[in-house]
Motif scaffolding. Structure first.
Motif, PDB file in Angstrom:
ATOM      1  N   LEU A  40      11.713   0.683 -32.152  1.00 21.96           N
ATOM      2  CA  LEU A  40      10.287   0.920 -32.397  1.00 21.96           C
ATOM      3  C   LEU A  40       9.585  -0.342 -32.896  1.00 21.96           C
ATOM      4  O   LEU A  40       8.495  -0.685 -32.437  1.00 21.96           O
ATOM      5  CB  LEU A  40      10.103   2.046 -33.410  1.00 21.96           C
ATOM      6  N   VAL A  41      10.206  -1.016 -33.836  1.00 20.62           N
ATOM      7  CA  VAL A  41       9.607  -2.247 -34.369  1.00 20.62           C
ATOM      8  C   VAL A  41       9.534  -3.306 -33.276  1.00 20.62           C
ATOM      9  O   VAL A  41       8.516  -3.994 -33.124  1.00 20.62           O
ATOM     10  CB  VAL A  41      10.408  -2.749 -35.592  1.00 20.62           C
ATOM     11  N   ALA A  44       6.725  -2.439 -30.816  1.00 18.93           N
ATOM     12  CA  ALA A  44       5.398  -2.654 -31.400  1.00 18.93           C
ATOM     13  C   ALA A  44       5.057  -4.133 -31.477  1.00 18.93           C
ATOM     14  O   ALA A  44       3.946  -4.544 -31.119  1.00 18.93           O
ATOM     15  CB  ALA A  44       5.339  -2.026 -32.788  1.00 18.93           C
ATOM     16  N   SER A  47       4.952  -6.038 -27.936  1.00 21.02           N
ATOM     17  CA  SER A  47       3.862  -5.633 -27.048  1.00 21.02           C
ATOM     18  C   SER A  47       2.675  -6.586 -27.135  1.00 21.02           C
ATOM     19  O   SER A  47       1.788  -6.534 -26.283  1.00 21.02           O
ATOM     20  CB  SER A  47       3.418  -4.211 -27.363  1.00 21.02           C
ATOM     21  N   LEU A  59       2.249   2.306 -26.740  1.00 17.64           N
ATOM     22  CA  LEU A  59       2.048   3.277 -27.812  1.00 17.64           C
ATOM     23  C   LEU A  59       2.599   4.661 -27.444  1.00 17.64           C
ATOM     24  O   LEU A  59       3.208   5.325 -28.289  1.00 17.64           O
ATOM     25  CB  LEU A  59       0.558   3.369 -28.151  1.00 17.64           C
ATOM     26  N   SER A  62       6.397   4.910 -27.578  1.00 14.79           N
ATOM     27  CA  SER A  62       6.772   4.725 -28.981  1.00 14.79           C
ATOM     28  C   SER A  62       6.526   5.991 -29.785  1.00 14.79           C
ATOM     29  O   SER A  62       7.340   6.367 -30.636  1.00 14.79           O
ATOM     30  CB  SER A  62       5.991   3.559 -29.596  1.00 14.79           C
TER      31      SER A  62
END
Length: 154
Positions: A40-41, A44, A47, A59, A62
């Protein structure tokens, strides 16, 4: 009730709380959750390298990963602890620190001339984060086990 009975009962409550905390840490910092959090990190932060419509499109997957991870986490957790304001503040501080560190690393990578500085900075943060969190979890569990052994000796 005698004083020693009250003292023993309070010691038992503290010991059970420490056991619950250790189990909470053991479950929350297990490899599947660490890897999902790192993914996830990474998604984010990496991206930022994508062109404008695709950066926001990251998004949706995620959010699906967050929802799935949270559902599995809550379903499989043997111990559920309430989120205290102290824990929430630690989380916010850690998140802000992570963003600041990412900005610093990506700026440094861009200054050096790395082709995709955000991807490199995100990957470095994720690898370091997983290693630090797994080590911290192992230390917390070992500390709880040594405290349990010490209390059993008494």
């Amino acid at each position: 009730m005698a004083f020693h009975d009250v003292h023993d009962a309070l010691d038992d409550v503290r010991r059970r709380g420490e056991q619950a905390h250790a189990e909470h840490v053991r479950h929350g910092l297990s490899w599947p959750y660490l890897l999902a959090g790192a993914l996830l990190v990474f998604a984010a932060f990496a991206s930022f390298e994508l062109p404008n419509p695709w950066g926001g499109a990251v998004l949706f997957p995620s959010l699906l990963l967050v929802a799935g991870t949270l559902a599995v986490y809550l379903r499989k957790a043997r111990v559920r602890m309430r989120l205290t304001s102290k824990d929430a503040l630690y989380g916010v501080a850690a998140g802000l620190g992570l963003v600041a560190l990412f900005r610093l690393l990506s700026g440094l990578a861009e200054a050096v001339g790395v082709p995709a500085p955000h991807v490199v900075a995100a990957a470095a943060l994720c690898v370091a984060g997983v290693l630090i969190a797994s080590r911290w979890g192992a230390v917390a569990v070992a500390r709880e086990q040594s405290a349990r052994e010490e209390s059993e000796r008494r």
